[in-house]
Design a protein around this motif. Sequence first.
Motif, short mmCIF file in Angstrom:
data_model
loop_
_atom_site.label_atom_id
_atom_site.label_comp_id
_atom_site.label_asym_id
_atom_site.label_seq_id
_atom_site.Cartn_x
_atom_site.Cartn_y
_atom_site.Cartn_z
N ILE A 15 0.84 -1.21 0.00
CA ILE A 15 0.00 0.00 0.00
C ILE A 15 0.87 1.25 0.00
CG2 ILE A 15 -1.70 1.32 1.33
CD1 ILE A 15 -2.74 -1.43 2.35
N ASP A 16 1.89 1.24 0.84
CA ASP A 16 2.79 2.40 0.91
C ASP A 16 3.49 2.65 -0.42
OD1 ASP A 16 2.10 2.71 3.56
OD2 ASP A 16 3.92 1.76 4.36
N THR A 17 3.85 1.56 -1.11
CA THR A 17 4.53 1.70 -2.40
C THR A 17 3.62 2.34 -3.43
OG1 THR A 17 5.97 -0.20 -1.98
CG2 THR A 17 5.66 0.46 -4.27
N VAL A 18 2.34 1.96 -3.44
CA VAL A 18 1.39 2.55 -4.39
C VAL A 18 1.31 4.06 -4.17
CG1 VAL A 18 -1.04 2.70 -5.05
CG2 VAL A 18 0.02 0.46 -4.71
N TYR A 19 1.15 4.47 -2.92
CA TYR A 19 1.06 5.90 -2.62
C TYR A 19 2.36 6.62 -2.92
CZ TYR A 19 -3.57 5.60 -0.50
OH TYR A 19 -4.91 5.43 -0.29
N ARG A 20 3.48 5.95 -2.72
CA ARG A 20 4.78 6.56 -3.01
C ARG A 20 4.94 6.81 -4.51
NH1 ARG A 20 10.77 3.72 -2.67
NH2 ARG A 20 11.89 5.47 -3.60
N VAL A 21 4.57 5.82 -5.32
CA VAL A 21 4.69 5.99 -6.77
C VAL A 21 3.80 7.14 -7.25
CG1 VAL A 21 4.24 4.89 -9.00
CG2 VAL A 21 5.37 3.61 -7.19
N ILE A 22 2.59 7.22 -6.71
CA ILE A 22 1.69 8.31 -7.09
C ILE A 22 2.31 9.66 -6.72
CG2 ILE A 22 -0.53 9.41 -6.55
CD1 ILE A 22 -1.68 6.55 -6.24
N ALA A 23 2.86 9.75 -5.52
CA ALA A 23 3.42 11.02 -5.04
C ALA A 23 4.68 11.41 -5.80
CB ALA A 23 3.73 10.92 -3.55
N GLU A 24 5.44 10.42 -6.29
CA GLU A 24 6.72 10.71 -6.94
C GLU A 24 6.64 10.74 -8.47
OE1 GLU A 24 9.64 8.03 -5.38
OE2 GLU A 24 9.53 8.86 -3.35
N ARG A 25 5.46 10.53 -9.02
CA ARG A 25 5.29 10.65 -10.47
C ARG A 25 5.55 12.10 -10.86
NH1 ARG A 25 2.64 13.29 -13.67
NH2 ARG A 25 1.56 14.24 -11.90
N ARG A 26 6.28 12.28 -11.95
CA ARG A 26 6.59 13.62 -12.42
C ARG A 26 6.40 13.71 -13.94
NH1 ARG A 26 6.04 14.46 -7.97
NH2 ARG A 26 7.48 15.28 -6.38
N ASP A 27 6.00 14.90 -14.40
CA ASP A 27 5.93 15.18 -15.82
C ASP A 27 7.33 15.60 -16.25
OD1 ASP A 27 5.04 15.69 -18.34
OD2 ASP A 27 3.75 17.38 -17.81
N ARG A 193 10.09 18.15 -7.01
CA ARG A 193 8.74 18.71 -7.06
C ARG A 193 8.36 18.88 -8.53
NH1 ARG A 193 8.22 24.21 -4.31
NH2 ARG A 193 10.27 24.58 -5.26
N PRO A 194 7.08 19.06 -8.83
CA PRO A 194 6.71 19.33 -10.22
C PRO A 194 7.54 20.48 -10.78
CG PRO A 194 4.74 18.92 -8.93
CD PRO A 194 5.88 18.96 -7.96
N MET A 195 8.02 20.33 -12.02
CA MET A 195 8.92 21.32 -12.59
C MET A 195 8.30 22.70 -12.67
SD MET A 195 10.76 21.44 -16.33
CE MET A 195 9.40 22.39 -17.00
N LEU A 196 7.01 22.78 -13.02
CA LEU A 196 6.36 24.08 -13.13
C LEU A 196 6.23 24.75 -11.77
CD1 LEU A 196 3.61 23.48 -15.84
CD2 LEU A 196 5.89 24.47 -16.09
N GLU A 197 6.21 23.97 -10.72
CA GLU A 197 6.20 24.54 -9.37
C GLU A 197 7.59 25.06 -9.03
OE1 GLU A 197 4.86 23.26 -4.83
OE2 GLU A 197 4.49 21.92 -6.52
N THR A 198 8.62 24.28 -9.37
CA THR A 198 9.99 24.71 -9.13
C THR A 198 10.31 25.98 -9.91
OG1 THR A 198 10.69 22.42 -8.80
CG2 THR A 198 12.41 24.02 -9.26
N GLU A 199 9.78 26.08 -11.14
CA GLU A 199 10.02 27.25 -11.98
C GLU A 199 9.09 28.40 -11.63
OE1 GLU A 199 12.39 27.63 -14.17
OE2 GLU A 199 13.21 25.61 -13.97
N GLN A 200 8.27 28.21 -10.60
CA GLN A 200 7.35 29.24 -10.11
C GLN A 200 6.33 29.67 -11.17
OE1 GLN A 200 9.98 32.32 -8.54
NE2 GLN A 200 10.18 31.22 -6.60
N TRP A 201 5.97 28.72 -12.05
CA TRP A 201 4.90 28.98 -13.01
C TRP A 201 3.54 28.89 -12.33
CZ3 TRP A 201 4.61 30.81 -17.86
CH2 TRP A 201 3.38 30.66 -18.53
#
Length: 218
Positions: A15-27, A193-201
């Motif tokens: 269960i923890d792995t499923v939530y981890r993969v969801i949280a760490e998915r990145r575009d 973190r999501p790239m657009l968040e890092t780039e302050q978009w």
Amino acid sequence: MNSDAKNNAYTQADIDTVYRVIAERRDMRHFCGGEVPHDTLMKLLGAAHLAPSVGLMQPWRFIRIQNPELRNSIYNTVQEERIKTAQALNEREDEFMRLKVEGIKDCAEIIVVALMDQREKHIFGRRTLPKMDLASASCAIQNLWLAARAEGLGMGWVSLFDPEQLMHLLNMPSGSLPIAILCLGPVDEFYPRPMLETEQWATRKDLDELIMQDGWQD
């Protein structure tokens, strides 16, 4: 809990792995070349094909791009739309042009995801919500995204393209529709973190702002 439910239960680690993969998915936009083994690619597409679809219509079609000249043509199509999008953003034009919005030339694999033709025949679940075919294909893309992250591969969804141009490049039939250019392959690292968040978009909204009860609330 009945015996069948117990037999199908996941461990807490699962269960923890499923939530981890969801949280760490990145575009992902930054790739480091390499390749995706054929067996792995088929596993990823198999995960996509397990997605739910309205009326079990399975509207997704996956077009693997292997011709270098075709890949370059797709890149040029994306660049044309990138410039038009930047111009439409007015005061944010320069800011947008500084963003890296795709990894088409650097990724190991390009997969174009399209909706099938002759979709009008499928009305189960679509009579009043015809765009459920798009929702179904989006579920398939998310499945592929999460499976790629679990395999340690990056994936980016590129939507900056003219559908008609891409249909022409790929010799797609009338009635079909490309909805995504997927960049897939090894990466040096995943964004923390999501790239657009890092780039302050943009920033991610608080979940509490998006949950309503018993009706729409301002």
